[in-house]
Design a protein around this motif. Structure first.
Motif, PDB file in Angstrom:
ATOM      1  N   ASN A 173     -32.259  45.834 -19.614  1.00 30.21           N
ATOM      2  CA  ASN A 173     -32.962  46.957 -20.229  1.00 30.21           C
ATOM      3  C   ASN A 173     -33.944  46.500 -21.305  1.00 30.21           C
ATOM      4  O   ASN A 173     -33.936  46.989 -22.424  1.00 30.21           O
ATOM      5  CB  ASN A 173     -31.965  47.957 -20.827  1.00 30.21           C
ATOM      6  N   GLY A 174     -34.773  45.515 -20.980  1.00 28.84           N
ATOM      7  CA  GLY A 174     -35.772  45.064 -21.938  1.00 28.84           C
ATOM      8  C   GLY A 174     -36.931  46.043 -22.049  1.00 28.84           C
ATOM      9  O   GLY A 174     -37.335  46.665 -21.061  1.00 28.84           O
ATOM     10  N   MET A 175     -37.477  46.149 -23.253  1.00 27.86           N
ATOM     11  CA  MET A 175     -38.573  47.063 -23.507  1.00 27.86           C
ATOM     12  C   MET A 175     -39.555  46.414 -24.477  1.00 27.86           C
ATOM     13  O   MET A 175     -39.169  46.003 -25.570  1.00 27.86           O
ATOM     14  CB  MET A 175     -38.046  48.382 -24.105  1.00 27.86           C
ATOM     15  N   CYS A 176     -40.822  46.285 -24.078  1.00 26.34           N
ATOM     16  CA  CYS A 176     -41.842  45.696 -24.939  1.00 26.34           C
ATOM     17  C   CYS A 176     -42.257  46.710 -26.004  1.00 26.34           C
ATOM     18  O   CYS A 176     -42.586  47.859 -25.678  1.00 26.34           O
ATOM     19  CB  CYS A 176     -43.056  45.285 -24.125  1.00 26.34           C
ATOM     20  N   ASP A 197     -46.952  47.922 -21.777  1.00 28.95           N
ATOM     21  CA  ASP A 197     -46.190  48.101 -20.551  1.00 28.95           C
ATOM     22  C   ASP A 197     -45.267  46.905 -20.353  1.00 28.95           C
ATOM     23  O   ASP A 197     -45.618  45.777 -20.714  1.00 28.95           O
ATOM     24  CB  ASP A 197     -47.116  48.235 -19.340  1.00 28.95           C
ATOM     25  N   THR A 198     -44.108  47.174 -19.782  1.00 29.94           N
ATOM     26  CA  THR A 198     -43.083  46.140 -19.604  1.00 29.94           C
ATOM     27  C   THR A 198     -42.924  45.807 -18.132  1.00 29.94           C
ATOM     28  O   THR A 198     -42.867  46.706 -17.287  1.00 29.94           O
ATOM     29  CB  THR A 198     -41.735  46.617 -20.171  1.00 29.94           C
ATOM     30  N   SER A 199     -42.851  44.528 -17.838  1.00 29.20           N
ATOM     31  CA  SER A 199     -42.583  44.048 -16.482  1.00 29.20           C
ATOM     32  C   SER A 199     -41.457  43.024 -16.547  1.00 29.20           C
ATOM     33  O   SER A 199     -41.558  42.020 -17.251  1.00 29.20           O
ATOM     34  CB  SER A 199     -43.847  43.423 -15.878  1.00 29.20           C
ATOM     35  N   ASP A 200     -40.365  43.308 -15.838  1.00 28.37           N
ATOM     36  CA  ASP A 200     -39.185  42.438 -15.834  1.00 28.37           C
ATOM     37  C   ASP A 200     -39.260  41.511 -14.626  1.00 28.37           C
ATOM     38  O   ASP A 200     -39.197  41.958 -13.479  1.00 28.37           O
ATOM     39  CB  ASP A 200     -37.922  43.292 -15.785  1.00 28.37           C
ATOM     40  N   ALA A 216     -42.365  42.379 -29.903  1.00 26.72           N
ATOM     41  CA  ALA A 216     -40.985  41.984 -29.647  1.00 26.72           C
ATOM     42  C   ALA A 216     -40.514  42.671 -28.381  1.00 26.72           C
ATOM     43  O   ALA A 216     -41.196  43.546 -27.820  1.00 26.72           O
ATOM     44  CB  ALA A 216     -40.079  42.339 -30.830  1.00 26.72           C
ATOM     45  N   VAL A 217     -39.341  42.287 -27.926  1.00 30.60           N
ATOM     46  CA  VAL A 217     -38.686  42.922 -26.786  1.00 30.60           C
ATOM     47  C   VAL A 217     -37.343  43.450 -27.262  1.00 30.60           C
ATOM     48  O   VAL A 217     -36.509  42.689 -27.761  1.00 30.60           O
ATOM     49  CB  VAL A 217     -38.488  41.933 -25.611  1.00 30.60           C
TER      50      VAL A 217
END
Length: 533
Positions: A173-176, A197-200, A216-217
């Motif tokens: 559940n990472g979020m930039c 925008d976040t890309s895992d 940060a993330v």
């Protein structure tokens, strides 16, 4: 007098103007900015490019001149990488056309970033539209990536800046996010996802942002699940809760009729648990749909009341599940010669009084309100869903949630699991004792009945598992796999249906007891006690 006024004017002017730390070493800029009046993040951004480079190069710190007509890529650490397009470097130079710009990239400990407390809205005051949204979570590795280019702010870029954060360990559940200063100008702020925008990618998070700042993330936020999965789980929960409401009403009617025909304390306890489950599923549906009916930015006291009602219903359900285990303990361990004056009244004081005290204390503290759920679609774009529960803006929400909705249920499930194990042991002892008294000629008859009695015992154990609230223990499987989430959601949304099946079994019980009373007097003696009359 003139000298005094001049000093006052000089001091005021110095506090209101940006601080220039040209003579300060780069490794001391952070400490010096924290001693100033203006927010340290603003001071750091303004002076990190003009500080004095010491003889000993600072680790995790990059400051170099780059060609503004070409792309630039730097890595202050092995876990962090920054890719800046040429358009961003050209814009950082301002209106003037420059061939080279200064690029600074470094990492900062996340403990220096102080979250601003949620703004308490007074009666009649509306929400401020540009008030920053608090994002819940832990900064991955405790490091914040600071990026600065040129002498001018870089925002609204047509080509995004790409930031790469590698994982040192398995996180979800990472979020930039980036750091946004508070409007109070007191050095605090909040984490925001605007423009990022976040890309895992599995082993790293890729952040695409249209500006330069402190990045940060956030890992393990309040809730960040796939949007399609969240929609499917929502439909399952809504349908299951609606069915539970319908069947718990029927179960209450059955228990009331049974209580009139043969008043037993066990039936009274079942009836109280069924009432708590009815309140739980009803309050859940109300809390889920109320925010959907209102404007997202509307302040509503009704949402706070519904959040309180949902929390109270949840605590009441677990309290009565614990009392079901206590009642089962008295039936199995202390079977005979039990008399408790006003037994059901005392149980009701615990089952309904304990949750009431808890929610009153939480309500006075201002815990309840709108709860935000972070959802992520197939394109890794974040969206927000809301319901009435514990407010996401309440600072101690996680502590209250862990104690009342995690620690207390775990204790109840542990105790009731022991009670269920005791039931299984008693059933085996009962069957073993009866086998010992059977004659040789009766073995064939017993073998024919063995399968039927085994199914009855299994049904009894499964029914007691639902009555004791043990399906809530499947919450641990939600951290392992997606099927575990679906199993947990289905079973717990259908609790009212299981209570209905248990009530139907109690209706059929007298007939089976009458048919087996002659053949099995020990069972009749065990179940017909002074406590259960």
């Amino acid at each position: 007098m003139c000298i005094t006024l001049s000093l006052i004017t000089l001091i005021w002017f110095s506090k209101t103007q940006p601080v220039t730390l040209t003579s300060v070493a780069c490794e001391n800029v952070l400490h010096t900015c924290q001693q100033g009046v203006i927010p340290w993040t603003r001071c750091y951004e303004e002076n990190i490019a003009t500080c004095r480079q010491g003889r000993i190069l600072r680790q995790n710190f990059i400051r170099l001149m780059v060609n503004s007509s070409q792309e630039a890529e730097v890595s202050p650490t092995i876990q962090h990488r920054v890719h800046i397009p040429s358009s961003a470097l050209q814009r950082s130079g301002g209106a003037e056309s420059v061939d080279e710009v200064l690029l600074v990239a470094t990492v900062i400990d996340s403990t220096f970033f102080k979250l601003s407390p949620p703004r308490v809205k007074g009666k009649g005051r509306a929400l401020i539209p540009d008030q920053p949204t608090h994002r819940q979570g832990i900064v991955m590795d405790g490091l914040v990536l600071a990026v600065r280019a040129g002498n001018h702010a870089v925002t609204n870029l047509p080509q995004p800046i790409i930031l790469t954060f590698k994982r040192n360990k398995q996180v979800e559940n990472g979020m930039c996010v980036f750091w946004q200063e508070s409007q109070l100008d007191n050095g605090t702020g909040s984490w925001s996802t605007d423009g990022c925008d976040t890309s895992d990618k599995g082993n790293e998070f890729i952040c695409s942002c249209n500006h330069l700042s402190f990045f940060a993330v956030l890992v393990n936020p309040v809730l960040s699940v796939d949007k399609s999965t969240a929609v499917n789980l929502s439909y399952i929960t809504y349908i299951g809760s609606a069915l539970s409401i319908f069947f718990t009403v029927i179960s209450l009617i059955i228990y009331i009729s049974l209580q009139r025909r043969r008043p037993e304390k066990a039936i009274g306890v079942h009836m109280q648990l069924t009432g708590a489950l009815l309140c739980l599923h009803l309050s859940f549906l109300l809390c889920s749909f109320w925010v959907w009916l209102l404007d997202e930015n509307a302040e509503s006291r009704v949402c706070q009341v519904l959040g309180l009602f949902l929390h109270w219903s949840l605590l009441a359900s677990f309290s009565w599940a614990a009392l079901e285990g206590f009642h089962l303990y008295l039936l199995l361990v202390r079977v005979f010669n039990i008399y408790v004056r006003r037994y059901l009244l005392k149980l009701s004081l615990v089952g309904w009084g304990f949750p009431t005290l808890i929610v009153m204390a939480c309500g006075i503290s201002g815990v309840y309100g709108k709860y935000s759920l972070e959802l992520r679609d197939d394109n890794n774009h974040n969206s927000t869903a809301q319901m009435c529960w514990m407010s996401s803006e309440f600072p101690q929400r996680l502590l209250v949630s862990y104690i009342t909705t995690l620690a207390f249920p775990c204790l109840v499930i542990l105790c009731n699991s022991c009670m269920l194990g005791l039931v299984v042991v008693k059933l085996r002892q009962l069957r073993g004792g009866r086998r010992g008294t059977e004659s040789t000629s009766g073995w064939k008859k017993m073998n024919r009945e063995k399968a039927t009695k085994l199914w009855k015992d299994c049904a009894t154990v499964l029914g007691l598992s639902c009555v004791l609230g043990l399906p809530w223990g499947l919450a641990s499987t939600t951290y392992i796999s997606l099927p575990g989430i679906y199993v947990f959601t289905i079973l717990n949304s259908l609790q009212g249906v299981f209570m209905f099946l248990w009530s139907v079994a109690l209706i059929c019980k007298p007939r089976s007891d009458d048919n087996s009373s002659v053949r099995d007097p020990s069972t009749q003696k065990m179940m017909t006690t002074s406590f259960n009359k």
